[in-house]
Write a protein that holds these residues in place. Structure first.
Motif, PDB file in Angstrom:
ATOM      1  N   THR A   3      11.240  57.404  37.016  1.00  0.00           N
ATOM      2  CA  THR A   3      11.653  57.172  38.404  1.00  0.00           C
ATOM      3  C   THR A   3      10.719  56.177  39.093  1.00  0.00           C
ATOM      4  OG1 THR A   3      12.552  59.423  38.518  1.00  0.00           O
ATOM      5  CG2 THR A   3      12.164  58.278  40.603  1.00  0.00           C
ATOM      6  N   ALA A   4       9.421  56.341  38.876  1.00  0.00           N
ATOM      7  CA  ALA A   4       8.452  55.432  39.491  1.00  0.00           C
ATOM      8  C   ALA A   4       8.609  54.012  38.952  1.00  0.00           C
ATOM      9  CB  ALA A   4       7.033  55.933  39.226  1.00  0.00           C
ATOM     10  N   LEU A   5       8.817  53.880  37.657  1.00  0.00           N
ATOM     11  CA  LEU A   5       8.978  52.553  37.045  1.00  0.00           C
ATOM     12  C   LEU A   5      10.233  51.863  37.557  1.00  0.00           C
ATOM     13  CD1 LEU A   5       8.033  50.459  34.961  1.00  0.00           C
ATOM     14  CD2 LEU A   5       9.334  51.721  33.230  1.00  0.00           C
ATOM     15  N   LEU A   6      11.332  52.604  37.629  1.00  0.00           N
ATOM     16  CA  LEU A   6      12.589  52.027  38.127  1.00  0.00           C
ATOM     17  C   LEU A   6      12.466  51.628  39.596  1.00  0.00           C
ATOM     18  CD1 LEU A   6      15.230  54.372  36.454  1.00  0.00           C
ATOM     19  CD2 LEU A   6      14.890  51.950  36.008  1.00  0.00           C
ATOM     20  N   SER A   7      11.796  52.443  40.379  1.00  0.00           N
ATOM     21  CA  SER A   7      11.633  52.132  41.806  1.00  0.00           C
ATOM     22  C   SER A   7      10.816  50.854  41.992  1.00  0.00           C
ATOM     23  CB  SER A   7      10.939  53.304  42.518  1.00  0.00           C
ATOM     24  OG  SER A   7      11.712  54.482  42.402  1.00  0.00           O
ATOM     25  N   ALA A   8       9.728  50.739  41.240  1.00  0.00           N
ATOM     26  CA  ALA A   8       8.885  49.542  41.345  1.00  0.00           C
ATOM     27  C   ALA A   8       9.636  48.299  40.872  1.00  0.00           C
ATOM     28  CB  ALA A   8       7.612  49.737  40.514  1.00  0.00           C
ATOM     29  N   SER A  35      20.213  49.910  33.714  1.00  0.00           N
ATOM     30  CA  SER A  35      20.779  49.526  32.427  1.00  0.00           C
ATOM     31  C   SER A  35      19.713  48.969  31.498  1.00  0.00           C
ATOM     32  CB  SER A  35      21.887  48.495  32.624  1.00  0.00           C
ATOM     33  OG  SER A  35      22.474  48.134  31.392  1.00  0.00           O
ATOM     34  N   ALA A  36      18.803  48.163  32.045  1.00  0.00           N
ATOM     35  CA  ALA A  36      17.732  47.582  31.225  1.00  0.00           C
ATOM     36  C   ALA A  36      16.749  48.648  30.764  1.00  0.00           C
ATOM     37  CB  ALA A  36      17.007  46.494  32.007  1.00  0.00           C
ATOM     38  N   PHE A  37      16.296  49.486  31.686  1.00  0.00           N
ATOM     39  CA  PHE A  37      15.319  50.519  31.325  1.00  0.00           C
ATOM     40  C   PHE A  37      15.898  51.521  30.331  1.00  0.00           C
ATOM     41  CE2 PHE A  37      13.945  54.905  32.063  1.00  0.00           C
ATOM     42  CZ  PHE A  37      12.635  54.812  31.641  1.00  0.00           C
ATOM     43  N   SER A  38      17.147  51.890  30.513  1.00  0.00           N
ATOM     44  CA  SER A  38      17.779  52.872  29.627  1.00  0.00           C
ATOM     45  C   SER A  38      18.334  52.231  28.368  1.00  0.00           C
ATOM     46  CB  SER A  38      18.890  53.614  30.377  1.00  0.00           C
ATOM     47  OG  SER A  38      18.374  54.323  31.481  1.00  0.00           O
ATOM     48  N   THR A  39      18.106  50.945  28.177  1.00  0.00           N
ATOM     49  CA  THR A  39      18.561  50.158  27.018  1.00  0.00           C
ATOM     50  C   THR A  39      20.064  50.349  26.783  1.00  0.00           C
ATOM     51  OG1 THR A  39      18.092  51.836  25.301  1.00  0.00           O
ATOM     52  CG2 THR A  39      16.277  50.390  25.953  1.00  0.00           C
ATOM     53  N   VAL A  40      20.832  50.231  27.865  1.00  0.00           N
ATOM     54  CA  VAL A  40      22.284  50.418  27.796  1.00  0.00           C
ATOM     55  C   VAL A  40      22.997  49.097  27.530  1.00  0.00           C
ATOM     56  CG1 VAL A  40      24.336  51.243  29.009  1.00  0.00           C
ATOM     57  CG2 VAL A  40      22.154  52.407  29.337  1.00  0.00           C
ATOM     58  N   GLY A  41      22.836  48.143  28.458  1.00  0.00           N
ATOM     59  CA  GLY A  41      23.478  46.845  28.285  1.00  0.00           C
ATOM     60  C   GLY A  41      24.696  46.628  29.145  1.00  0.00           C
ATOM     61  N   VAL A  71      12.189  34.951  37.220  1.00  0.00           N
ATOM     62  CA  VAL A  71      11.292  36.082  37.480  1.00  0.00           C
ATOM     63  C   VAL A  71      12.021  37.397  37.248  1.00  0.00           C
ATOM     64  CG1 VAL A  71       9.869  37.234  39.218  1.00  0.00           C
ATOM     65  CG2 VAL A  71       9.958  34.739  39.141  1.00  0.00           C
ATOM     66  N   GLN A  72      13.261  37.487  37.712  1.00  0.00           N
ATOM     67  CA  GLN A  72      14.035  38.710  37.513  1.00  0.00           C
ATOM     68  C   GLN A  72      14.284  38.981  36.024  1.00  0.00           C
ATOM     69  OE1 GLN A  72      17.306  37.582  40.102  1.00  0.00           O
ATOM     70  NE2 GLN A  72      16.716  39.118  41.614  1.00  0.00           N
ATOM     71  N   ARG A  73      14.474  37.926  35.251  1.00  0.00           N
ATOM     72  CA  ARG A  73      14.692  38.113  33.814  1.00  0.00           C
ATOM     73  C   ARG A  73      13.428  38.617  33.124  1.00  0.00           C
ATOM     74  NH1 ARG A  73      18.708  32.989  32.190  1.00  0.00           N
ATOM     75  NH2 ARG A  73      20.300  33.534  33.759  1.00  0.00           N
ATOM     76  N   VAL A  74      12.288  38.156  33.581  1.00  0.00           N
ATOM     77  CA  VAL A  74      11.026  38.666  33.030  1.00  0.00           C
ATOM     78  C   VAL A  74      10.891  40.156  33.345  1.00  0.00           C
ATOM     79  CG1 VAL A  74       8.510  38.541  33.196  1.00  0.00           C
ATOM     80  CG2 VAL A  74       9.868  36.437  33.081  1.00  0.00           C
ATOM     81  N   ILE A  75      11.256  40.546  34.553  1.00  0.00           N
ATOM     82  CA  ILE A  75      11.209  41.963  34.935  1.00  0.00           C
ATOM     83  C   ILE A  75      12.133  42.783  34.035  1.00  0.00           C
ATOM     84  CG2 ILE A  75      11.730  43.626  36.772  1.00  0.00           C
ATOM     85  CD1 ILE A  75      10.982  41.408  38.781  1.00  0.00           C
ATOM     86  N   LEU A  76      13.333  42.270  33.768  1.00  0.00           N
ATOM     87  CA  LEU A  76      14.278  42.975  32.892  1.00  0.00           C
ATOM     88  C   LEU A  76      13.754  43.053  31.457  1.00  0.00           C
ATOM     89  CD1 LEU A  76      17.697  41.525  34.150  1.00  0.00           C
ATOM     90  CD2 LEU A  76      16.716  43.775  34.643  1.00  0.00           C
ATOM     91  N   ILE A  77      13.084  42.002  30.999  1.00  0.00           N
ATOM     92  CA  ILE A  77      12.489  42.010  29.658  1.00  0.00           C
ATOM     93  C   ILE A  77      11.453  43.130  29.546  1.00  0.00           C
ATOM     94  CG2 ILE A  77      10.926  40.734  28.126  1.00  0.00           C
ATOM     95  CD1 ILE A  77      12.425  38.179  28.980  1.00  0.00           C
ATOM     96  N   VAL A  78      10.588  43.228  30.558  1.00  0.00           N
ATOM     97  CA  VAL A  78       9.567  44.278  30.562  1.00  0.00           C
ATOM     98  C   VAL A  78      10.213  45.659  30.592  1.00  0.00           C
ATOM     99  CG1 VAL A  78       7.649  45.275  31.870  1.00  0.00           C
ATOM    100  CG2 VAL A  78       7.849  42.798  31.642  1.00  0.00           C
ATOM    101  N   LEU A  79      11.271  45.804  31.384  1.00  0.00           N
ATOM    102  CA  LEU A  79      11.965  47.090  31.472  1.00  0.00           C
ATOM    103  C   LEU A  79      12.598  47.479  30.141  1.00  0.00           C
ATOM    104  CD1 LEU A  79      13.778  47.080  34.935  1.00  0.00           C
ATOM    105  CD2 LEU A  79      11.987  48.633  34.174  1.00  0.00           C
ATOM    106  N   MET A  80      13.233  46.528  29.473  1.00  0.00           N
ATOM    107  CA  MET A  80      13.847  46.823  28.176  1.00  0.00           C
ATOM    108  C   MET A  80      12.795  47.252  27.166  1.00  0.00           C
ATOM    109  SD  MET A  80      16.916  44.000  27.697  1.00  0.00           S
ATOM    110  CE  MET A  80      15.961  42.536  28.103  1.00  0.00           C
ATOM    111  N   TYR A  81      11.669  46.569  27.177  1.00  0.00           N
ATOM    112  CA  TYR A  81      10.575  46.896  26.263  1.00  0.00           C
ATOM    113  C   TYR A  81      10.032  48.297  26.525  1.00  0.00           C
ATOM    114  CZ  TYR A  81       5.861  46.704  24.258  1.00  0.00           C
ATOM    115  OH  TYR A  81       4.714  46.980  23.577  1.00  0.00           O
ATOM    116  N   LEU A  82       9.735  48.580  27.794  1.00  0.00           N
ATOM    117  CA  LEU A  82       9.200  49.894  28.143  1.00  0.00           C
ATOM    118  C   LEU A  82      10.232  50.991  27.921  1.00  0.00           C
ATOM    119  CD1 LEU A  82       7.208  49.115  31.418  1.00  0.00           C
ATOM    120  CD2 LEU A  82       6.350  49.338  29.088  1.00  0.00           C
ATOM    121  N   GLY A  83      11.493  50.675  28.173  1.00  0.00           N
ATOM    122  CA  GLY A  83      12.535  51.663  27.967  1.00  0.00           C
ATOM    123  C   GLY A  83      12.706  52.023  26.509  1.00  0.00           C
ATOM    124  N   ARG A  84      12.499  51.056  25.602  1.00  0.00           N
ATOM    125  CA  ARG A  84      12.676  51.343  24.176  1.00  0.00           C
ATOM    126  C   ARG A  84      11.513  52.147  23.608  1.00  0.00           C
ATOM    127  NH1 ARG A  84      14.292  53.622  20.719  1.00  0.00           N
ATOM    128  NH2 ARG A  84      14.853  52.949  18.620  1.00  0.00           N
TER     129      ARG A  84
END
Length: 454
Positions: free
Chosen positions: A363-368, A393-399, A411-424
């Protein structure tokens, strides 16, 4: 006098650290392969950021896309993506063990510990047998999925392309990757029972978790010697409730929506409702236009994405077991009960605390991440609901996406990249990468009960 054995470089890392490093290294390698000329179609240019985004999305089995894989990448490039999906779904350390088996090299205890961490195994001693079963199970299921899809795709596209499409989508579905070679995912097969049910089954099987899959198969083969684990019972029960409940609510909410289920016949409506309930559980494919869903359905889809698949599976999210323990603990508190009990077994307090920690960190990661996405937003087309859906979708590796990914800025794509990585790799695993080793406290302080909660 014998010399002491030198510690290998890998043995210096804890299991969470090695998992995190192996995924980061594989992402960089995949990015480099996708940037090579043989990976791209003639006349196509791919930026480093787009290659990094695609490699991360494939290895983290997400499926978010900033470019069309079928139009941008050659067959060689598409095969690189499929390889990344298979690596990310089964786990890089698991593949390393496969090569150790092939080379007849002995797998030491520390390596077994890292493998157990990656596949969420309880028993370190039996992890090698579990790994063998995982590979066999994966090959059998993906082959069966390929054959079933080929019944539809071969008559439609011919033998070569039909089998290729069948294999790619079977691998992508079982690994919950969400990558499709069709420009509009599976919207062209909304009423096709063979394709819809095959893809749904592959996503569900891949999302149950390898430990649960092996346990269920062993139980079906010999019920007396192989009992169902409590983990399996919790996962199967929670998954069934989410799947059926999600399908029922999706059907009710979208039944008359002219942009989704409204124009479809009864059979297609039922198939699309089931498909729409299974895919947010980190499958990532769509048979309806996600952007046309009603707000209530989008909220339901976001919730299903957040829960995700099960521990030790190819999917993401906070996991079904985590969700079940959190809900059970809250219900216990409301009813004034003490220990959390499931299937006549007491759930340990450390497990409850671990589940609450995962939920809080997620929850904290998604909020940030959402806050950063909103601050960096430069597109008038992307509102709060678009970015919120994209972040989950990125954090939960859904797509799944409301057609917003291509409109995001760098910048937003970099944020999504980090989220996908942390989510996996999991937020708790990442936290343990920088955490210190647990140590026993020498002093025990008296409890304080006068802290007001609620």
């Amino acid at each position: 006098m014998t010399r002491p054995l030198k510690r290998s470089v890998l043995s210096r890392f804890s299991p969470p650290q090695l998992i995190a490093l192996s995924f980061a290294a594989a992402i960089l390698l995949g990015t480099g392969l996708l940037l090579l000329p043989f990976s791209q179609r003639g006349g196509q240019t791919l930026s480093v950021l787009s290659a990094l985004f695609t490699a991360t999305s494939a290895l983290c089995v997400t499926g978010l896309k900033v470019v069309d894989p079928a139009q941008t990448f050659s067959v060689a490039g598409q095969l690189v993506i499929v390889l990344l999906i298979q690596l990310g779904g089964l786990g890089i350390l698991t593949f390393g063990t496969l090569f150790a088996f092939a080379a007849r090299r002995r797998v030491n205890f520390s390596e077994r510990m890292r493998l157990a961490q990656q596949v969420s195994a309880f028993d370190v001693g039996g992890v090698l047998g579990l790994i063998r079963n995982i590979f066999v199970y994966t090959l059998v299921i993906e082959a069966a999925g390929t054959l079933l899809l080929a019944l539809r795709f071969v008559p439609q596209f011919g033998w070569g392309q039909g089998l290729y499409y069948s294999a790619v989508h079977a691998v992508s579905a079982f690994n919950n990757a969400g990558f499709s070679l069709f420009a509009q995912s599976f919207r062209g097969y909304t009423g096709d029972a063979l394709v819809s049910l095959t893809m749904t089954a592959l996503v569900i099987l891949g999302g149950l978790g390898f430990l649960v899959q092996v346990n269920v198969v062993a139980h079906l083969l010999d019920r007396r010697r192989n009992r169902l684990l409590v983990q399996s019972k919790i996962v199967l029960t929670t998954s069934a409730l989410l799947l059926l409940g999600g399908a029922l609510l999706t059907g009710l909410l979208e039944w008359s929506n002219p942009g989704t289920l409204g124009p479809l016949p009864l059979g297609a409506k039922l198939l699309a409702s089931l498909f729409g309930s299974a895919m947010p559980r980190t499958g990532g494919f769509s048979s309806l236009d996600t952007a046309a869903l009603r707000p209530a359905t989008l909220f339901l889809t976001t919730f299903l994405m957040f829960v995700g698949a099960s521990s030790g599976s190819t999917g993401g999210g906070i996991k079904t077991g985590t969700f079940a323990v959190i809900v059970g603990s809250a219900w216990n508190m409301v009813r004034g009960r003490g220990d959390l009990v499931a299937f006549r077994r007491r759930i340990d307090e450390s497990t409850v605390l671990r589940a609450l920690t995962v939920g809080m960190l997620a929850t904290a990661l998604l909020s940030a991440a959402l806050l950063l996405m909103l601050v960096c937003n430069t597109s008038a087309r992307l509102g709060f609901s678009h970015l919120f859906f994209e972040v989950v979708s990125a954090f939960s590796t859904v797509g799944l996406s409301m057609n917003a990914t291509p409109d995001t800025n760098a910048v937003q794509r970099v944020i999504l990249i980090v989220l996908m990585y942390l989510g996996r790799i999991g937020p708790l695993t990442f936290a343990l990468v920088f955490g210190s080793r647990p140590r026993q406290q020498d002093i025990s302080y008296p409890p304080e009960r006068d802290i007001l909660i609620g």
